[in-house]
Write a protein that holds these residues in place. Sequence first.
Motif, PDB file in Angstrom:
ATOM      1  N   ARG A 124       8.489  -4.585  10.929  1.00 55.13           N
ATOM      2  CA  ARG A 124       7.258  -5.303  10.586  1.00 55.13           C
ATOM      3  C   ARG A 124       6.468  -5.655  11.844  1.00 55.13           C
ATOM      4  NH1 ARG A 124      11.258  -9.058  10.922  1.00 55.13           N
ATOM      5  NH2 ARG A 124      10.729 -11.157  11.636  1.00 55.13           N
ATOM      6  N   CYS A 131      -1.829  -6.533  13.950  1.00 55.53           N
ATOM      7  CA  CYS A 131      -1.440  -5.666  12.836  1.00 55.53           C
ATOM      8  C   CYS A 131      -2.668  -5.012  12.218  1.00 55.53           C
ATOM      9  CB  CYS A 131      -0.690  -6.484  11.786  1.00 55.53           C
ATOM     10  SG  CYS A 131      -0.206  -5.574  10.295  1.00 55.53           S
ATOM     11  N   HIS A 136      -1.316  -1.021  11.630  1.00 55.76           N
ATOM     12  CA  HIS A 136       0.110  -1.010  11.332  1.00 55.76           C
ATOM     13  C   HIS A 136       0.292  -0.806   9.825  1.00 55.76           C
ATOM     14  CE1 HIS A 136       4.188  -2.655  10.787  1.00 55.76           C
ATOM     15  NE2 HIS A 136       4.380  -2.451  12.075  1.00 55.76           N
ATOM     16  N   VAL A 137       1.430  -0.230   9.398  1.00 55.81           N
ATOM     17  CA  VAL A 137       1.627   0.066   7.975  1.00 55.81           C
ATOM     18  C   VAL A 137       1.558  -1.188   7.101  1.00 55.81           C
ATOM     19  CG1 VAL A 137       2.961   2.171   8.327  1.00 55.81           C
ATOM     20  CG2 VAL A 137       4.144  -0.031   8.262  1.00 55.81           C
ATOM     21  N   GLU A 138       1.793  -2.359   7.680  1.00 55.42           N
ATOM     22  CA  GLU A 138       1.686  -3.601   6.912  1.00 55.42           C
ATOM     23  C   GLU A 138       0.247  -3.962   6.620  1.00 55.42           C
ATOM     24  OE1 GLU A 138       4.401  -7.446   7.002  1.00 55.42           O
ATOM     25  OE2 GLU A 138       4.181  -6.625   9.005  1.00 55.42           O
ATOM     26  N   SER A 143      -2.750   5.079   2.381  1.00 52.81           N
ATOM     27  CA  SER A 143      -1.501   5.759   2.042  1.00 52.81           C
ATOM     28  C   SER A 143      -1.489   5.990   0.531  1.00 52.81           C
ATOM     29  CB  SER A 143      -0.279   4.921   2.445  1.00 52.81           C
ATOM     30  OG  SER A 143      -0.219   3.724   1.681  1.00 52.81           O
ATOM     31  N   LEU A 145       0.868   5.127  -2.586  1.00 54.57           N
ATOM     32  CA  LEU A 145       1.986   4.240  -2.898  1.00 54.57           C
ATOM     33  C   LEU A 145       3.084   5.006  -3.630  1.00 54.57           C
ATOM     34  CD1 LEU A 145       0.052   1.048  -4.092  1.00 54.57           C
ATOM     35  CD2 LEU A 145       0.878   1.606  -1.793  1.00 54.57           C
ATOM     36  N   LYS A 150       7.607  -0.924  -1.461  1.00 52.56           N
ATOM     37  CA  LYS A 150       8.043  -1.148  -0.089  1.00 52.56           C
ATOM     38  C   LYS A 150       7.542  -2.512   0.364  1.00 52.56           C
ATOM     39  CE  LYS A 150       8.428   3.679   1.370  1.00 52.56           C
ATOM     40  NZ  LYS A 150       8.037   4.694   2.389  1.00 52.56           N
ATOM     41  N   ASP A 153       5.135  -2.667   3.553  1.00 48.98           N
ATOM     42  CA  ASP A 153       3.978  -1.782   3.638  1.00 48.98           C
ATOM     43  C   ASP A 153       2.855  -2.389   2.813  1.00 48.98           C
ATOM     44  OD1 ASP A 153       5.675  -0.175   5.031  1.00 48.98           O
ATOM     45  OD2 ASP A 153       5.398   1.602   3.772  1.00 48.98           O
ATOM     46  N   ASP A 155       0.141  -2.800   0.092  1.00 47.08           N
ATOM     47  CA  ASP A 155      -0.026  -2.243  -1.244  1.00 47.08           C
ATOM     48  C   ASP A 155      -1.396  -2.614  -1.784  1.00 47.08           C
ATOM     49  OD1 ASP A 155       0.257  -4.905  -1.859  1.00 47.08           O
ATOM     50  OD2 ASP A 155       1.878  -4.633  -3.309  1.00 47.08           O
TER      51      ASP A 155
END
Length: 246
Positions: A124, A131, A136-138, A143, A145, A150, A153, A155
């Motif tokens: 994280r 972030c 960052h993926v958070e 993307s 889903l 996750k 990540d 959403d």
Amino acid sequence: TNITTKSETVIYNRINKCGSSTLLTLLSGIMYKNQINLALQGSPPHRFFLDGQKTEMAEMACSGQTALISRYFFYTDLREFGCDPRYFTLMRDPVQRFHSRYRFNREFLPNLNNPKMIRASKGRSKNINSCIFSSHVECAYSSTLPRWHKQFDLDSQIPFLCGDSEECRTLGHPEAVKMTIANIERSFVVVGVLEQLDKTVEVMECLMPNLMKGLGESYKSSNVHKKGKHSAMGSAVMTEESRKQI
């Protein structure tokens, strides 16, 4: 000829970090008083069903009983499986939801005992502002889903109203909003807003009186969703620049 049955069952496909625990607490009390069955409670990590599972849910929803099905999952059109239930859900301001989820993902870590999630938590981000600006993926809205949620990540609320197709699960897909609006107009009795929960419960009771009798009064007399004090968390203090960026 395919025959689709209208259902007396209503589905609450809960959206995480949108006050669903609060609303479900209220609903559990009045469902008991109104003698309505409440099914599929729980928090499984998968967000959409396989065809065999959809068939089973359609059979449950069109069993002839008046019931409330409640679980975290993306909107599922059950008409092709022979059932046409009504839906409702509760949304939230997307930036407030993002911020709440970021904090939650740090507040619950001391009590975490799932080895897989503990490993995932090590990746994280360190700070909400870096972030956002480092994608960052958070914090990156880009993307598709997966079926399995996750925790760390980013959403979206959109698939809960749009569905489990790749278009609906792809963040920012140009077709997703149009599909979402069509589903809301066709399948949802109410799409409430957490920031106006008092009005939401009144509308729910008005439009679904057989199921929701007493919901408004239950909300007024309860202590649910009263804002508490969060502990200080420097890593989750969002700047105005970050708020605009996200």
